[in-house]
Design a protein around this motif. Structure first.
Motif, PDB file in Angstrom:
ATOM      1  N   ASN A  50      89.618 -88.046  11.989  1.00 43.59           N
ATOM      2  CA  ASN A  50      90.431 -88.661  13.057  1.00 43.59           C
ATOM      3  C   ASN A  50      89.974 -88.216  14.437  1.00 43.59           C
ATOM      4  N   GLY A  51      88.668 -88.026  14.607  1.00 39.83           N
ATOM      5  CA  GLY A  51      88.132 -87.634  15.904  1.00 39.83           C
ATOM      6  C   GLY A  51      88.293 -86.145  16.196  1.00 39.83           C
ATOM      7  N   LYS A  52      88.803 -85.404  15.209  1.00 33.23           N
ATOM      8  CA  LYS A  52      88.969 -83.957  15.402  1.00 33.23           C
ATOM      9  C   LYS A  52      87.883 -83.235  14.595  1.00 33.23           C
ATOM     10  N   ASP A  53      87.445 -82.103  15.121  1.00 32.99           N
ATOM     11  CA  ASP A  53      86.243 -81.443  14.579  1.00 32.99           C
ATOM     12  C   ASP A  53      86.537 -80.338  13.578  1.00 32.99           C
ATOM     13  N   ILE A  54      85.603 -80.239  12.622  1.00 32.61           N
ATOM     14  CA  ILE A  54      85.611 -79.154  11.630  1.00 32.61           C
ATOM     15  C   ILE A  54      84.175 -78.629  11.561  1.00 32.61           C
ATOM     16  N   TYR A  55      83.990 -77.328  11.589  1.00 37.99           N
ATOM     17  CA  TYR A  55      82.667 -76.718  11.443  1.00 37.99           C
ATOM     18  C   TYR A  55      82.716 -75.708  10.304  1.00 37.99           C
ATOM     19  N   THR A  56      81.781 -75.830   9.366  1.00 39.93           N
ATOM     20  CA  THR A  56      81.643 -74.772   8.361  1.00 39.93           C
ATOM     21  C   THR A  56      80.398 -73.967   8.734  1.00 39.93           C
ATOM     22  N   VAL A  57      80.491 -72.670   8.587  1.00 40.63           N
ATOM     23  CA  VAL A  57      79.393 -71.789   8.964  1.00 40.63           C
ATOM     24  C   VAL A  57      79.074 -70.871   7.793  1.00 40.63           C
ATOM     25  N   ASP A  58      77.825 -70.905   7.380  1.00 46.84           N
ATOM     26  CA  ASP A  58      77.368 -70.018   6.301  1.00 46.84           C
ATOM     27  C   ASP A  58      76.221 -69.159   6.820  1.00 46.84           C
ATOM     28  N   LYS A  59      75.961 -68.084   6.127  1.00 40.26           N
ATOM     29  CA  LYS A  59      74.825 -67.190   6.416  1.00 40.26           C
ATOM     30  C   LYS A  59      74.936 -66.540   7.792  1.00 40.26           C
ATOM     31  N   PHE A  60      76.129 -66.254   8.195  1.00 37.93           N
ATOM     32  CA  PHE A  60      76.332 -65.563   9.486  1.00 37.93           C
ATOM     33  C   PHE A  60      76.254 -64.048   9.313  1.00 37.93           C
ATOM     34  N   PHE A  61      76.647 -63.571   8.128  1.00 39.71           N
ATOM     35  CA  PHE A  61      76.829 -62.136   7.930  1.00 39.71           C
ATOM     36  C   PHE A  61      75.643 -61.505   7.206  1.00 39.71           C
ATOM     37  N   SER A  62      75.534 -60.181   7.356  1.00 41.18           N
ATOM     38  CA  SER A  62      74.505 -59.442   6.626  1.00 41.18           C
ATOM     39  C   SER A  62      74.984 -59.169   5.200  1.00 41.18           C
ATOM     40  N   SER A  63      74.069 -58.743   4.355  1.00 40.24           N
ATOM     41  CA  SER A  63      74.450 -58.453   2.966  1.00 40.24           C
ATOM     42  C   SER A  63      75.388 -57.239   2.924  1.00 40.24           C
ATOM     43  N   GLN A  64      75.195 -56.326   3.851  1.00 39.42           N
ATOM     44  CA  GLN A  64      76.063 -55.140   3.909  1.00 39.42           C
ATOM     45  C   GLN A  64      77.499 -55.550   4.263  1.00 39.42           C
ATOM     46  N   GLU A  65      77.611 -56.462   5.229  1.00 41.46           N
ATOM     47  CA  GLU A  65      78.940 -56.940   5.637  1.00 41.46           C
ATOM     48  C   GLU A  65      79.594 -57.734   4.515  1.00 41.46           C
ATOM     49  N   ASP A  66      78.782 -58.496   3.823  1.00 40.45           N
ATOM     50  CA  ASP A  66      79.238 -59.269   2.669  1.00 40.45           C
ATOM     51  C   ASP A  66      79.859 -58.330   1.641  1.00 40.45           C
ATOM     52  N   GLU A  67      79.114 -57.276   1.318  1.00 39.46           N
ATOM     53  CA  GLU A  67      79.535 -56.324   0.286  1.00 39.46           C
ATOM     54  C   GLU A  67      80.808 -55.601   0.711  1.00 39.46           C
ATOM     55  N   GLU A  68      80.850 -55.201   1.976  1.00 40.13           N
ATOM     56  CA  GLU A  68      82.014 -54.472   2.483  1.00 40.13           C
ATOM     57  C   GLU A  68      83.256 -55.375   2.436  1.00 40.13           C
ATOM     58  N   MET A  69      83.055 -56.640   2.797  1.00 44.03           N
ATOM     59  CA  MET A  69      84.188 -57.576   2.820  1.00 44.03           C
ATOM     60  C   MET A  69      84.681 -57.846   1.405  1.00 44.03           C
ATOM     61  N   PHE A  70      83.759 -57.902   0.470  1.00 43.38           N
ATOM     62  CA  PHE A  70      84.156 -58.104  -0.927  1.00 43.38           C
ATOM     63  C   PHE A  70      84.990 -56.911  -1.404  1.00 43.38           C
ATOM     64  N   ASP A  71      84.499 -55.709  -1.153  1.00 44.98           N
ATOM     65  CA  ASP A  71      85.232 -54.503  -1.580  1.00 44.98           C
ATOM     66  C   ASP A  71      86.599 -54.431  -0.920  1.00 44.98           C
ATOM     67  N   TYR A  72      86.609 -54.740   0.360  1.00 41.35           N
ATOM     68  CA  TYR A  72      87.878 -54.715   1.093  1.00 41.35           C
ATOM     69  C   TYR A  72      88.863 -55.705   0.469  1.00 41.35           C
ATOM     70  N   SER A  73      88.393 -56.913   0.236  1.00 45.09           N
ATOM     71  CA  SER A  73      89.262 -57.977  -0.284  1.00 45.09           C
ATOM     72  C   SER A  73      89.767 -57.657  -1.683  1.00 45.09           C
ATOM     73  N   LYS A  74      88.881 -57.081  -2.473  1.00 48.75           N
ATOM     74  CA  LYS A  74      89.254 -56.763  -3.863  1.00 48.75           C
ATOM     75  C   LYS A  74      90.381 -55.726  -3.891  1.00 48.75           C
ATOM     76  N   ASN A  75      90.352 -54.803  -2.954  1.00 45.37           N
ATOM     77  CA  ASN A  75      91.313 -53.696  -2.970  1.00 45.37           C
ATOM     78  C   ASN A  75      92.497 -53.869  -2.033  1.00 45.37           C
ATOM     79  N   ALA A  76      92.470 -54.909  -1.213  1.00 45.04           N
ATOM     80  CA  ALA A  76      93.531 -55.086  -0.204  1.00 45.04           C
ATOM     81  C   ALA A  76      94.873 -55.388  -0.877  1.00 45.04           C
ATOM     82  N   LYS A  77      95.936 -54.990  -0.183  1.00 45.30           N
ATOM     83  CA  LYS A  77      97.290 -55.269  -0.693  1.00 45.30           C
ATOM     84  C   LYS A  77      97.828 -56.534  -0.054  1.00 45.30           C
ATOM     85  N   PHE A  78      98.491 -57.332  -0.887  1.00 46.66           N
ATOM     86  CA  PHE A  78      99.133 -58.554  -0.403  1.00 46.66           C
ATOM     87  C   PHE A  78     100.561 -58.516  -0.932  1.00 46.66           C
TER      88      PHE A  78
END
Lengths: 291, 311
Positions: free
Chosen positions: B61-89
């Motif tokens: 409808n004339g409004k924009d969406i952007y998907t972005v991949d490959k922005f992060f390093s493998s170290q950041e990827d790994e850290e984010m995975f560990d963080y997410s796996k252990n985070a409390k919700f």
């Protein structure tokens, strides 16, 4: 009559013991040092515990006339203790800066008065189940996972809720917030049983002393004008809800980049007949000023 | 992974502020008008990351969406995975008033303490996002901030920072969960200052999102997922032309992020899990305000130029 009086004295002592345990836990977490400011004397538990820490000076503001004499008598046994009579609102502006600040605003009279009025059996019958249900349930709401029917809500009110009208609005609000009852059910039960709704007035982001909770106002004023880098502050808390859920506390203290805030729960044994504090845990909060 | 990325030791800078509430519906004890601004700053390495990322653009409808991949390093990827796996919700959350009333299965989300700790002391990947927002503020000549921390009425709370942890989504929940994050055309309940005005002034309550000289309200969403998660399991995001008509879907991929205009109707896609598979995915969402400092500029156009996928 005599038996009732003895019973009441025993209950008073039991009640004081839980407060002693909680207050000592708070003071031990605070680790008072340097110049200490305390507001409220109560039974003297916090004041005595502060003195374990060999502080440089200890100023206590006492407003309630019935505790002035008691606190002055107690102070005679300790060097460097100053008792100032009056409200903190009037006295604080004339004071300097402190390294440790503690506000002890437990309402001694309300629970004692209720205890003196009610028959022991009546206390037990009306309060014990309510305390167990309201206190423990509210504490564990995030772990529940069900939706309550209208009938269940009515049953709950008649069996438990009506004995604690003060807590009921808050409890139903929590049930609604967590999705265990709908907004429609919430409105219906509040209207049906004429339960006074909690105030929904917004709290100012930049509070004036008039508008806000007294404990928060005191802590905020101390943080602004009566503390130094490295000062620590704490308070008696009669609620166990995390301060992260208190918008005013969150905005003005927790998210302040120059303050460190942490909180934890400690187990405490509260007597069944306590109509004031209904939980089996107490909240200890700690604020430290970086700059 | 992005090769430009021995990450700089520069730390992001955020500034605390408050919006003024203009709608009494949200005048509750739980509402917090606290907001955080991303201080405009040029980060060369962040600019390089963006250039080396894989960006796709879509329009609904004339409004924009952007998907972005490959922005992060493998170290950041790994850290984010560990963080997410252990985070409390510790909390449950619903897409909207209506979906909750109609029986939506809620997602798990962070309570206020968990959310604050995530926002204030985030993993490195989130710090890199903060730096990206600071870079965008610099390049777009805009003030970029979060929306108010919590806009709560009697029934629901709309938070500037939202987290959703889910393991499965039924078709009914997908349907019930359709919502806009906000609608500038229906009205914004807080005052947005006009930075280019000589006198203190605020935008009107209703405006076209991203129009010339007007603010652009954008939602940012970062996906994190279990190592066993595959895009064909669903649980991505569906965007709608109207409440009934789907426009497109974007896959959930670990460490993909999406910028989309927050008044696009969207929903968490239903899951298509084989019966033996147990997995999870999380979305970390920031609701953002891009507020122009110049009058004769369309921030939508400027943002498009920066994010243009044809580099």
């Amino acid at each position: 009559m005599k038996k009732k009086a003895e019973n009441q004295i025993e209950k008073k002592e039991v009640m004081l013991q839980w407060k002693k345990a909680y207050l000592e836990a708070v003071i031990d977490e605070l680790k008072p040092f340097g110049d200490v400011l305390e507001v409220g004397y109560g039974s003297g538990f916090a004041a005595s515990r502060i003195q374990h820490y060999k502080v440089k000076s200890h100023t206590i503001i006492v407003q309630d006339p019935q505790y002035i004499k008691e606190s002055q008598e107690w102070a005679k046994g300790y060097p460097h203790v100053t008792i100032i009579e009056g409200s903190w609102e009037k006295i604080l502006p004339s004071l300097g800066k402190f390294d440790t600040v503690f506000i002890n605003n437990y309402p001694m009279d309300s629970e004692m008065a209720m205890l003196n009025r009610m028959d022991p059996e009546e206390i037990a019958r009306s309060s014990s189940q309510a305390k167990e249900m309201l206190g423990q349930l509210e504490n564990r709401l995030t772990q529940l996972n069900q939706h309550y029917s209208d009938q269940e809500i009515d049953d709950f009110y008649h069996q438990i809720g009506r004995f604690n009208p003060k807590e009921l609005a808050h409890f139903f609000q929590k049930l609604k917030d967590y999705g265990y009852i709908t907004l429609k059910q919430f409105n219906n039960v509040m209207e049906k049983y004429s339960i006074h709704k909690e105030s929904t007035a917004a709290k100012s982001s930049n509070p004036s002393l008039k508008d806000v909770d007294g404990t928060f106002a005191f802590l905020y004023e101390c943080l602004k004008n009566h503390t130094r880098q490295g000062s620590r502050l704490s308070c008696f808390s009669n609620e166990i809800t995390s301060k992260f859920e208190d918008a005013q506390f969150f905005e003005n203290i927790i998210t302040d980049p120059f303050l460190d805030y942490h909180e934890k729960m400690v187990p405490i044994k509260v007597p069944k007949f306590s109509d004031y504090f209904k939980f089996d845990e107490g909240l200890i909060l700690m604020i430290e000023k970086f700059s | 992974m992005n090769s430009s990325l021995s990450h700089s030791s520069e730390e992001p800078v955020l500034k605390k502020d408050h919006f003024v509430l203009t709608n009494d519906r949200y005048k509750t004890a739980k509402t917090s008008m606290l907001a955080f601004h991303f201080e405009p700053q040029f980060f060369k390495m962040t600019e390089q990351r963006l250039k080396n990322s894989s960006i796709e653009h879509y329009s609904v409808n004339g409004k924009d969406i952007y998907t972005v991949d490959k922005f992060f390093s493998s170290q950041e990827d790994e850290e984010m995975f560990d963080y997410s796996k252990n985070a409390k919700f510790s909390r449950t959350s619903y897409a909207s008033h209506e979906s909750r009333e109609e029986g939506e299965e809620p997602a798990l989300s962070m309570n206020n303490q968990e959310k604050w700790e995530f926002f204030a002391r985030p993993p490195q990947a989130i710090k890199e996002i903060y730096k990206l927002l600071q870079l965008l503020a610099h390049q777009m000549h805009a003030d970029i901030s979060t929306l108010p921390w919590d806009l709560c009425d009697a029934s629901i709370c709309a938070s500037a920072v939202a987290t959703n942890r889910i393991e499965k989504v039924s078709h009914a929940t997908m349907e019930l969960g359709k919502h806009e994050d906000f609608s500038t055309e229906k009205g914004i309940p807080f005052a947005i200052p006009i930075h280019y005005s000589k006198e203190p002034a605020s935008f009107p309550e209703k405006f076209i999102n991203g129009d010339m000289g007007k603010p652009l309200l954008v939602s940012f969403m970062l996906y994190a997922a279990d190592r066993s998660f595959l895009p064909e399991y669903g649980m991505g995001t569906v965007y709608y032309k109207t409440k009934e008509e789907k426009a497109l879907r974007t896959d959930c991929r670990h460490m993909r992020f999406v910028f989309f205009e927050g008044d696009i109707v969207h929903s968490i896609e239903e899951s298509k899990l084989p019966p033996e598979i147990k997995t999870w995915r999380i979305s970390y969402v920031f609701k953002l305000l891009f507020n122009p400092r110049r009058e004769n500029v369309s921030l939508r156009t400027v943002f498009y130029d920066i994010m243009h996928p044809n580099k």
